[in-house]
Design an enzyme around this catalytic site. Structure first.
Site, short mmCIF file in Angstrom:
data_model
loop_
_atom_site.label_atom_id
_atom_site.label_comp_id
_atom_site.label_asym_id
_atom_site.label_seq_id
_atom_site.Cartn_x
_atom_site.Cartn_y
_atom_site.Cartn_z
N ASP A 105 4.46 60.10 4.01
CA ASP A 105 3.25 60.79 4.41
C ASP A 105 2.32 60.87 3.18
O ASP A 105 2.04 59.84 2.57
CB ASP A 105 3.61 62.16 5.00
CG ASP A 105 2.43 62.90 5.60
OD1 ASP A 105 2.00 62.55 6.72
OD2 ASP A 105 1.92 63.83 4.93
N HIS A 109 7.00 60.15 13.23
CA HIS A 109 6.41 60.21 11.89
C HIS A 109 7.42 60.66 10.83
O HIS A 109 7.32 60.26 9.68
CB HIS A 109 5.23 61.18 11.92
CG HIS A 109 4.47 61.26 10.64
ND1 HIS A 109 3.69 60.22 10.17
CD2 HIS A 109 4.36 62.25 9.72
CE1 HIS A 109 3.12 60.56 9.03
NE2 HIS A 109 3.52 61.79 8.73
#
Length: 322
Positions: A103, A298
């Site tokens: 991320d 994610h």
């Protein structure tokens, strides 16, 4: 489980909280977490990597946990964030490292590879691809593209607005964000169609507990990361698109020349949002190895740790051995 060591380092004008495990003489691996996470997001990697003989270093990034969290937004540009890790490497006397980021940790890892071509011997990015320095700051384009409509990154730009929403109920915030980007949710609900002026969590279905991949003990650690300080420091990372663009001018056109690995979950909306960047990556990173992890959102190192660990160990064996 490997024993975890903890220390507070004075680096780059801040205190950096650093966890470590594995043999002291092992080759250093830096694991950089993203938003809104914490050092525990790597809990399913460090025992495996340490057991393989690596010295695993997991910082609480600037703005998180026991690390300093300056209130000024311009204290969180990418060059400054990289300098935190570079200074910690200096303090620890490290001349060769591998950096792994997820991320927001991925842009830090990519830029460390650009800034430190000799010291960073290999690099791994997860979820966020490397697109090079854009022709203009991306936030301007986002404001134009989403004029009159909600976009969470644009929503994050005004200090105090997102903080009020997220700090009001930290357990709820973390539950919603974890569920929202997991494999079970087929799209990023923060990008759903809703009008400008909408609140961050409008339209999200309430959830009573964290996803199964975030065990109660881990969730407690996530809560501790933000307890008493809230999300301001973490959100400030999003408020530097223009400053990042200005401060990376000297990196314009540079390729990442080191061996690199990129991992993406097949249910991660980043794959759609960054489709063009993904196509450009082989040109920007000539030694790129790319993998899409199935049934994964994610939070891939937590959702599919076995697949991530297997790919990491294989890449490190090929490109980061003594």
């Amino acid at each position: 489980m490997q024993a975890i060591e903890h220390q507070l380092l004075s680096v780059n004008g801040i205190t950096l909280s650093l966890y470590a495990c594995g043999p002291a003489n092992g080759r250093p691996l830096w694991l950089l977490h993203g938003f809104p996470e914490c050092w525990l997001s790597w809990r399913k990697q460090w025992p495996v990597l340490a057991a393989a003989g690596y010295r695993v270093l997991v910082p609480e990034m600037r703005g998180y946990g026991q690390s300093s969290a300056p209130s000024e937004a311009d204290a969180y540009d990418l060059i400054t964030l990289c300098a935190d890790i570079q200074a910690a490497m200096d303090v620890l006397g490290q001349h060769e490292v591998c950096v792994i980021g997820h991320d927001w940790g991925a842009p830090v890892a990519w830029h460390l590879a650009l800034l430190e071509p000799e010291r960073v011997r290999s690099v791994v990015g997860m979820a966020v691809p490397f697109g090079g320095r854009p022709k203009q700051p991306a936030i301007g384009l986002m404001r134009e593209l989403y004029a009159g409509r909600f976009n969470y990154i644009v929503h994050f730009q005004e200090p105090g607005v997102a903080e009020a929403e997220m700090d009001a109920d930290i357990p709820r915030t973390l539950r919603l964000m974890m569920h929202n980007l997991s494999a079970a949710v087929p799209r990023d609900l923060f990008l759903q169609e809703k009008p400008g002026g909408a609140a961050l969590f409008d339209g999200l279905e309430e959830v009573a507990r964290a996803p199964s991949w975030c065990e109660p003990e881990a969730f407690a650690g996530y809560l501790e990361t933000f307890a008493g300080r809230g999300f301001r420091g973490a959100l400030n990372w999003y408020r530097n698109f223009e400053r990042n663009w200005q401060r990376t001018e000297h990196l314009q056109g540079r390729q990442i020349e080191q061996p690199a690995l990129f991992l993406l979950g097949d249910h991660d909306p980043v794959g759609t949002l960054e489709a063009y960047t993904l196509k450009q990556m082989p040109r920007l990173i000539p030694q790129l190895e790319n993998h899409v992890i199935e049934q994964c959102g994610h939070w891939l190192q937590c959702e599919q740790p076995e697949a991530v660990n297997r790919l990491l160990l294989g890449f490190l064996a090929r490109h980061y051995q003594s």
